[in-house]
Design a protein around this motif. Structure first.
Motif, short mmCIF file in Angstrom:
data_model
loop_
_atom_site.label_atom_id
_atom_site.label_comp_id
_atom_site.label_asym_id
_atom_site.label_seq_id
_atom_site.Cartn_x
_atom_site.Cartn_y
_atom_site.Cartn_z
N ASN A 92 -12.69 -4.17 5.16
CA ASN A 92 -12.14 -2.97 4.52
C ASN A 92 -11.65 -1.98 5.57
O ASN A 92 -12.42 -1.53 6.42
CB ASN A 92 -13.20 -2.28 3.66
N VAL A 93 -10.36 -1.62 5.48
CA VAL A 93 -9.79 -0.67 6.44
C VAL A 93 -8.96 0.39 5.71
O VAL A 93 -8.18 0.07 4.81
CB VAL A 93 -8.88 -1.40 7.49
N VAL A 94 -9.16 1.66 6.12
CA VAL A 94 -8.32 2.76 5.65
C VAL A 94 -7.55 3.25 6.86
O VAL A 94 -8.14 3.65 7.86
CB VAL A 94 -9.20 3.92 5.08
N CYS A 95 -6.21 3.20 6.79
CA CYS A 95 -5.40 3.66 7.93
C CYS A 95 -4.48 4.80 7.50
O CYS A 95 -3.67 4.65 6.58
CB CYS A 95 -4.58 2.52 8.52
N ALA A 148 -2.94 3.73 4.02
CA ALA A 148 -2.81 2.31 3.64
C ALA A 148 -4.23 1.77 3.52
O ALA A 148 -5.04 1.92 4.43
CB ALA A 148 -2.02 1.55 4.69
N LEU A 149 -4.54 1.16 2.37
CA LEU A 149 -5.88 0.63 2.12
C LEU A 149 -5.81 -0.90 2.23
O LEU A 149 -5.18 -1.56 1.40
CB LEU A 149 -6.38 1.07 0.74
N VAL A 150 -6.41 -1.42 3.29
CA VAL A 150 -6.25 -2.84 3.63
C VAL A 150 -7.56 -3.60 3.40
O VAL A 150 -8.60 -3.24 3.93
CB VAL A 150 -5.83 -3.00 5.12
N LYS A 151 -7.48 -4.63 2.56
CA LYS A 151 -8.65 -5.45 2.24
C LYS A 151 -8.37 -6.89 2.64
O LYS A 151 -7.34 -7.44 2.25
CB LYS A 151 -8.92 -5.36 0.73
N ASP A 152 -9.26 -7.46 3.42
CA ASP A 152 -9.09 -8.84 3.90
C ASP A 152 -7.72 -9.06 4.54
O ASP A 152 -7.05 -10.07 4.28
CB ASP A 152 -9.29 -9.84 2.74
N GLY A 153 -7.29 -8.08 5.32
CA GLY A 153 -6.02 -8.22 6.05
C GLY A 153 -4.77 -7.95 5.24
O GLY A 153 -3.66 -7.99 5.77
#
Length: 227
Positions: A92-95, A148-153
């Motif tokens: 899980n990434v929030v950029c 940008a909300l990035v899940k599993d790439g």
């Protein structure tokens, strides 16, 4: 008048009865649980304790792993290349795509700093939009700030400007936390059906779901009057 009074009384009685029933059910459940514990022998209690310890140890290991990958703090990454590396190693990434000249990016920074510490399960990053033209083009980022909300790439969702956050510069950290919870990018413990800004009646805002198409159609611009 009499009829109205009677119906209010009936309603009160029904509500009281429901509360009593619920309380009774909770008490019965607790009694059953206590009884179960009473009936457990030493071995069973020991096994239960071991399971709890193992679960705690696992959670601690998981947390250490996250911290080693740069979770737990809100940090800036220098380039687009770093972005791909960072999203590859975390689920899980929030950029935050920001610009120095945009006042609203500073507001977003404040909230993200708090949330990065609270939600160690998610990686919180920021990237200068002007230094990442390829990514902005690829992710079709037109408005600054955009998360940008990035899940599993894979980029699953976007928080574009403050539209989803009650349409005000004064939104609370809880409101942003709720929005990230809606995207399932953090472990959210509140009620998703109850946006925090609904209680901020002084802003007179109501939740409007973003229409992605109109956002994608906008020119790459700042979501701020301060530019």
């Amino acid at each position: 008048k009499m009829a109205a009074d009677t119906s209010v009384e009936i309603l009160q009685k029904v509500l009281e009865n429901e509360i009593l029933q619920t309380t009774k059910a909770v008490e019965e459940h607790l009694d059953a649980e206590m009884q179960k514990l009473d009936q457990m022998d030493e071995d069973e209690l020991e096994r239960l304790k071991q399971r709890r310890l193992e679960a705690l140890k696992k959670a601690q290991q998981q947390k250490q792993e996250w911290l080693s990958k740069g979770h737990g703090e809100y940090r800036e990454i220098p380039s687009e290349r770093d972005f791909f590396q960072e999203v590859k190693e975390s689920k899980n990434v929030v950029c935050h795509f920001y610009r120095d000249t945009t006042f609203r990016c500073q507001i977003m920074d404040r909230h993200l700093t708090v949330l990065a510490k609270k939600h160690v399960e998610t990686k919180f990053l920021k990237l200068n939009a002007e230094k990442s033209p390829f990514l902005c083009e690829r992710l079709r980022i037109k408005v600054i700030p955009t998360l940008a909300l990035v899940k599993d790439g894979k980029t699953q969702d976007y928080v574009v400007g403050f539209t989803d956050l009650g349409n005000t510069d004064d939104f609370t950290t809880e409101t942003l936390e709720w929005r990230l919870g809606c995207a399932d990018i953090i472990n959210y413990s509140g009620n998703l059906m109850d946006p925090p800004f609904q209680s901020q009646k002084k802003f007179g805002t109501s939740f409007t779901k973003l229409d992605k198409k109109t956002i994608r159609g906008k020119k790459y611009d700042s979501d701020s009057d301060d530019d």
